[in-house]
Write an enzyme that holds these catalytic residues in place. Structure first.
Site, PDB file in Angstrom:
ATOM      1  N   ASP A 195      28.462  31.155  -0.549  1.00  0.00           N
ATOM      2  CA  ASP A 195      27.899  32.495  -0.462  1.00  0.00           C
ATOM      3  C   ASP A 195      27.749  33.148  -1.826  1.00  0.00           C
ATOM      4  O   ASP A 195      28.269  32.649  -2.829  1.00  0.00           O
ATOM      5  CB  ASP A 195      28.766  33.371   0.470  1.00  0.00           C
ATOM      6  CG  ASP A 195      30.265  33.205   0.232  1.00  0.00           C
ATOM      7  OD1 ASP A 195      30.654  32.720  -0.844  1.00  0.00           O
ATOM      8  OD2 ASP A 195      31.043  33.560   1.129  1.00  0.00           O
TER       9      ASP A 195
ATOM     10  N   ASN B 155      39.961  38.788   9.086  1.00  0.00           N
ATOM     11  CA  ASN B 155      39.354  38.950  10.416  1.00  0.00           C
ATOM     12  C   ASN B 155      38.801  37.618  10.931  1.00  0.00           C
ATOM     13  O   ASN B 155      38.034  37.586  11.882  1.00  0.00           O
ATOM     14  CB  ASN B 155      38.252  40.017  10.377  1.00  0.00           C
ATOM     15  CG  ASN B 155      37.154  39.669   9.390  1.00  0.00           C
ATOM     16  OD1 ASN B 155      37.144  38.581   8.822  1.00  0.00           O
ATOM     17  ND2 ASN B 155      36.223  40.584   9.183  1.00  0.00           N
TER      18      ASN B 155
ATOM     19  N   HIS C  50      36.856  35.507   9.238  1.00  0.00           N
ATOM     20  CA  HIS C  50      35.534  35.089   8.749  1.00  0.00           C
ATOM     21  C   HIS C  50      35.631  33.841   7.869  1.00  0.00           C
ATOM     22  O   HIS C  50      36.654  33.579   7.239  1.00  0.00           O
ATOM     23  CB  HIS C  50      34.776  36.232   8.057  1.00  0.00           C
ATOM     24  CG  HIS C  50      35.234  36.604   6.683  1.00  0.00           C
ATOM     25  ND1 HIS C  50      35.828  37.795   6.370  1.00  0.00           N
ATOM     26  CD2 HIS C  50      35.142  35.938   5.499  1.00  0.00           C
ATOM     27  CE1 HIS C  50      36.082  37.861   5.077  1.00  0.00           C
ATOM     28  NE2 HIS C  50      35.686  36.734   4.529  1.00  0.00           N
TER      29      HIS C  50
END
Ligand code: GLP
Length: 239
Positions: free
Chosen positions: A67, A136, A138
Protein backbone atom coordinates in the site's frame (compact mmCIF):
# COMPACT_ATOMS: atom_id res chain seq x y z
CA UNK A 1 -2.47 -22.27 9.16
CA UNK A 2 0.65 -22.60 11.32
CA UNK A 3 0.77 -20.39 14.44
CA UNK A 4 4.05 -19.65 16.19
CA UNK A 5 3.80 -17.87 19.56
CA UNK A 6 7.29 -16.55 20.25
CA UNK A 7 8.63 -15.29 23.57
CA UNK A 8 9.45 -11.78 22.38
CA UNK A 9 9.76 -9.42 19.43
CA UNK A 10 13.34 -10.49 18.64
CA UNK A 11 12.31 -14.15 18.35
CA UNK A 12 9.30 -13.19 16.23
CA UNK A 13 11.55 -11.18 13.90
CA UNK A 14 14.15 -13.98 13.78
CA UNK A 15 11.60 -16.60 12.76
CA UNK A 16 10.10 -14.33 10.10
CA UNK A 17 13.51 -13.33 8.74
CA UNK A 18 14.60 -16.98 8.54
CA UNK A 19 11.47 -17.87 6.55
CA UNK A 20 12.11 -15.01 4.11
CA UNK A 21 15.82 -15.83 3.78
CA UNK A 22 14.89 -19.48 3.14
CA UNK A 23 12.43 -18.45 0.42
CA UNK A 24 14.98 -16.18 -1.29
CA UNK A 25 17.76 -18.77 -1.13
CA UNK A 26 15.41 -21.37 -2.61
CA UNK A 27 14.23 -19.05 -5.40
CA UNK A 28 16.68 -16.16 -5.88
CA UNK A 29 14.38 -14.31 -8.30
CA UNK A 30 11.27 -14.67 -6.14
CA UNK A 31 8.60 -12.01 -5.77
CA UNK A 32 8.24 -10.78 -2.19
CA UNK A 33 5.13 -8.91 -1.09
CA UNK A 34 6.22 -6.45 1.58
CA UNK A 35 4.51 -4.54 4.37
CA UNK A 36 5.18 -1.37 6.32
CA UNK A 37 4.35 -0.35 9.90
CA UNK A 38 6.43 -0.78 13.04
CA UNK A 39 6.03 -4.58 13.21
CA UNK A 40 8.32 -5.64 10.31
CA UNK A 41 11.16 -3.23 11.19
CA UNK A 42 12.99 -5.93 13.20
CA UNK A 43 12.64 -8.37 10.28
CA UNK A 44 14.04 -5.79 7.88
CA UNK A 45 16.99 -5.15 10.21
CA UNK A 46 17.74 -8.89 10.28
CA UNK A 47 17.42 -9.23 6.50
CA UNK A 48 19.83 -6.31 6.09
CA UNK A 49 22.35 -7.92 8.46
CA UNK A 50 22.04 -11.30 6.75
CA UNK A 51 22.63 -9.67 3.37
CA UNK A 52 25.70 -7.80 4.68
CA UNK A 53 27.00 -11.10 6.07
CA UNK A 54 26.60 -12.80 2.68
CA UNK A 55 23.89 -15.19 3.92
CA UNK A 56 21.34 -14.04 1.35
CA UNK A 57 21.29 -11.91 -1.79
CA UNK A 58 18.36 -9.86 -3.04
CA UNK A 59 20.10 -9.02 -6.33
CA UNK A 60 17.46 -10.85 -8.39
CA UNK A 61 14.48 -10.44 -6.04
CA UNK A 62 11.47 -8.39 -7.11
CA UNK A 63 9.22 -6.76 -4.51
CA UNK A 64 5.70 -5.36 -4.45
CA UNK A 65 4.46 -3.42 -1.46
CA UNK A 66 0.95 -3.63 -0.15
CA UNK A 67 0.00 0.00 0.00
CA UNK A 68 0.82 3.70 -0.15
CA UNK A 69 -0.79 6.81 1.31
CA UNK A 70 -2.67 9.15 -1.01
CA UNK A 71 -1.90 12.83 -1.17
CA UNK A 72 1.71 12.89 0.02
CA UNK A 73 4.28 14.72 -2.10
CA UNK A 74 6.80 12.51 -3.92
CA UNK A 75 9.68 11.88 -1.52
CA UNK A 76 7.63 12.74 1.59
CA UNK A 77 9.51 11.07 4.50
CA UNK A 78 6.19 9.66 5.81
CA UNK A 79 5.48 7.86 2.53
CA UNK A 80 5.76 4.10 2.43
CA UNK A 81 8.30 4.44 -0.40
CA UNK A 82 10.55 6.44 1.97
CA UNK A 83 9.93 3.89 4.76
CA UNK A 84 10.94 0.96 2.55
CA UNK A 85 14.02 2.73 1.21
CA UNK A 86 15.16 3.60 4.72
CA UNK A 87 14.41 0.32 6.50
CA UNK A 88 15.30 -2.16 3.77
CA UNK A 89 16.02 -1.26 0.17
CA UNK A 90 18.98 1.03 0.82
CA UNK A 91 20.51 -1.57 3.14
CA UNK A 92 20.43 -4.62 0.86
CA UNK A 93 21.76 -5.45 -2.59
CA UNK A 94 18.38 -5.16 -4.34
CA UNK A 95 18.03 -3.31 -7.64
CA UNK A 96 15.73 -0.40 -6.69
CA UNK A 97 14.11 -0.70 -10.16
CA UNK A 98 12.79 -4.08 -9.01
CA UNK A 99 10.97 -2.59 -6.02
CA UNK A 100 7.36 -1.57 -6.59
CA UNK A 101 4.94 0.45 -4.48
CA UNK A 102 1.39 1.42 -5.51
CA UNK A 103 1.34 4.72 -7.41
CA UNK A 104 -0.60 7.15 -5.22
CA UNK A 105 0.12 10.28 -7.24
CA UNK A 106 -2.72 12.40 -8.62
CA UNK A 107 -4.67 11.20 -11.66
CA UNK A 108 -7.08 8.43 -12.47
CA UNK A 109 -6.63 5.90 -9.67
CA UNK A 110 -8.69 3.24 -11.44
CA UNK A 111 -6.09 3.11 -14.18
CA UNK A 112 -3.20 3.14 -11.72
CA UNK A 113 -4.80 0.40 -9.58
CA UNK A 114 -5.43 -1.81 -12.61
CA UNK A 115 -1.81 -1.24 -13.68
CA UNK A 116 -0.56 -2.41 -10.28
CA UNK A 117 -2.59 -5.62 -10.49
CA UNK A 118 -1.28 -6.14 -14.04
CA UNK A 119 2.28 -5.53 -12.83
CA UNK A 120 1.93 -8.20 -10.12
CA UNK A 121 0.58 -10.62 -12.73
CA UNK A 122 3.43 -9.81 -15.10
CA UNK A 123 5.98 -10.59 -12.38
CA UNK A 124 4.38 -14.03 -12.07
CA UNK A 125 2.46 -13.33 -8.85
CA UNK A 126 3.69 -13.03 -5.28
CA UNK A 127 5.65 -15.97 -3.87
CA UNK A 128 5.69 -14.84 -0.25
CA UNK A 129 3.52 -12.06 1.16
CA UNK A 130 4.50 -10.45 4.47
CA UNK A 131 1.60 -8.90 6.44
CA UNK A 132 1.09 -6.98 9.65
CA UNK A 133 -2.34 -6.59 11.21
CA UNK A 134 -4.18 -3.48 12.35
CA UNK A 135 -5.93 -3.31 15.72
CA UNK A 136 -9.24 -3.59 13.89
CA UNK A 137 -8.02 -6.63 11.95
CA UNK A 138 -7.09 -4.77 8.77
CA UNK A 139 -4.41 -6.08 6.39
CA UNK A 140 -2.74 -3.72 3.95
CA UNK A 141 -5.28 -0.91 4.17
CA UNK A 142 -8.27 -3.21 3.76
CA UNK A 143 -10.41 -1.91 6.58
CA UNK A 144 -13.41 -3.73 8.11
CA UNK A 145 -16.19 -3.66 5.54
CA UNK A 146 -19.38 -5.54 4.66
CA UNK A 147 -17.53 -7.37 1.88
CA UNK A 148 -14.00 -8.47 0.97
CA UNK A 149 -12.28 -6.29 -1.64
CA UNK A 150 -10.82 -7.88 -4.74
CA UNK A 151 -8.02 -5.99 -6.51
CA UNK A 152 -5.91 -2.92 -5.84
CA UNK A 153 -8.14 0.04 -4.96
CA UNK A 154 -8.35 3.34 -3.14
CA UNK A 155 -9.39 2.83 0.48
CA UNK A 156 -10.65 5.33 3.02
CA UNK A 157 -8.80 4.96 6.32
CA UNK A 158 -10.79 4.58 9.54
CA UNK A 159 -10.24 7.05 12.36
CA UNK A 160 -8.74 4.27 14.51
CA UNK A 161 -6.21 3.40 11.78
CA UNK A 162 -5.27 7.07 11.36
CA UNK A 163 -4.83 7.30 15.14
CA UNK A 164 -2.69 4.13 15.23
CA UNK A 165 -0.45 5.42 12.44
CA UNK A 166 -0.08 8.96 13.88
CA UNK A 167 3.34 8.04 15.32
CA UNK A 168 4.72 8.24 11.78
CA UNK A 169 3.23 11.77 11.39
CA UNK A 170 4.59 13.55 14.45
CA UNK A 171 1.82 12.04 16.62
CA UNK A 172 -0.74 14.20 14.79
CA UNK A 173 -3.56 11.95 13.60
CA UNK A 174 -4.98 14.79 11.50
CA UNK A 175 -1.77 14.75 9.50
CA UNK A 176 -2.33 11.09 8.54
CA UNK A 177 -3.81 10.94 5.02
CA UNK A 178 -7.49 10.06 4.83
CA UNK A 179 -7.03 7.48 2.08
CA UNK A 180 -4.52 5.11 0.54
CA UNK A 181 -4.03 2.82 -2.42
CA UNK A 182 -3.91 -0.79 -1.26
CA UNK A 183 -3.70 -4.23 -2.71
CA UNK A 184 -7.09 -5.88 -2.25
CA UNK A 185 -7.96 -8.95 -0.21
CA UNK A 186 -8.24 -10.88 -3.48
CA UNK A 187 -4.72 -9.78 -4.50
CA UNK A 188 -3.32 -10.80 -1.10
CA UNK A 189 -5.04 -14.19 -1.23
CA UNK A 190 -3.38 -14.92 -4.59
CA UNK A 191 0.07 -15.00 -2.95
CA UNK A 192 1.44 -18.54 -2.92
CA UNK A 193 2.49 -18.24 0.70
CA UNK A 194 1.65 -15.72 3.46
CA UNK A 195 3.45 -14.64 6.63
CA UNK A 196 1.33 -12.66 9.13
CA UNK A 197 3.08 -10.90 12.03
CA UNK A 198 1.48 -9.53 15.18
CA UNK A 199 3.49 -7.92 17.97
CA UNK A 200 2.29 -6.60 21.30
CA UNK A 201 -0.76 -7.04 23.51
CA UNK A 202 -2.65 -4.38 21.56
CA UNK A 203 -2.85 -6.88 18.67
CA UNK A 204 -4.02 -9.86 20.70
CA UNK A 205 -7.75 -9.30 20.25
CA UNK A 206 -7.51 -8.63 16.50
CA UNK A 207 -5.27 -11.65 15.92
CA UNK A 208 -7.43 -13.95 18.03
CA UNK A 209 -10.54 -12.90 16.11
CA UNK A 210 -8.66 -13.36 12.83
CA UNK A 211 -7.44 -16.89 13.49
CA UNK A 212 -10.09 -18.26 15.88
CA UNK A 213 -13.26 -16.39 14.89
CA UNK A 214 -15.53 -16.71 11.88
CA UNK A 215 -14.33 -15.64 8.47
CA UNK A 216 -15.89 -12.18 8.37
CA UNK A 217 -15.06 -9.11 6.23
CA UNK A 218 -15.50 -7.02 9.39
CA UNK A 219 -12.24 -8.73 10.49
CA UNK A 220 -10.38 -8.60 7.17
CA UNK A 221 -7.45 -10.80 8.30
CA UNK A 222 -9.89 -13.65 9.04
CA UNK A 223 -9.98 -14.38 5.30
CA UNK A 224 -6.50 -15.89 5.70
CA UNK A 225 -8.15 -18.96 7.28
CA UNK A 226 -9.20 -19.83 3.72
CA UNK A 227 -5.62 -19.75 2.37
CA UNK A 228 -3.68 -23.02 2.22
CA UNK A 229 -0.22 -21.74 3.19
CA UNK A 230 -0.22 -19.19 6.02
CA UNK A 231 2.25 -18.84 8.87
CA UNK A 232 1.25 -16.58 11.76
CA UNK A 233 3.98 -15.36 14.10
CA UNK A 234 3.13 -13.43 17.26
CA UNK A 235 4.97 -12.53 20.47
CA UNK A 236 2.12 -13.34 22.87
CA UNK A 237 0.09 -16.44 23.66
CA UNK A 238 -3.24 -17.05 22.00
CA UNK A 239 -5.69 -19.75 23.11
C1 GLP B 1 -0.69 0.14 8.53
C2 GLP B 1 -0.27 -0.67 7.32
C3 GLP B 1 -0.48 -2.14 7.57
C4 GLP B 1 0.13 -2.54 8.89
C5 GLP B 1 -0.56 -1.78 10.00
C6 GLP B 1 -0.06 -2.15 11.38
O1 GLP B 1 -2.05 0.34 8.58
N1 GLP B 1 -0.97 -0.28 6.14
O2 GLP B 1 0.09 -2.88 6.51
O3 GLP B 1 -0.02 -3.91 9.10
O4 GLP B 1 -0.29 -0.41 9.76
O5 GLP B 1 1.05 -1.38 11.69
P1 GLP B 1 2.01 -1.62 12.92
O6 GLP B 1 2.90 -2.72 12.54
O7 GLP B 1 2.74 -0.31 13.06
O8 GLP B 1 1.16 -1.92 14.09
Amino acid sequence: MRIFCEKDYVSLSRRAADIIIGAVNKKPDCVLGLATGSTPIGVYDMLSSACAAGKVSFARVRTVNLDEYMGLAAGDPASYRAFMNEHLFRRIDIDIANTHIPDASAGDENIRCARYDALIESLGGVDLQLLGIGRNGHIGFNEPSPYFSVGTHEAELSQSTRRANAAFFGNDENAVPKSAITMGIGSIMKARSILLLASGEAKREALTRAVRGNVDPMVPASVLQLHGDVSVICDFQID
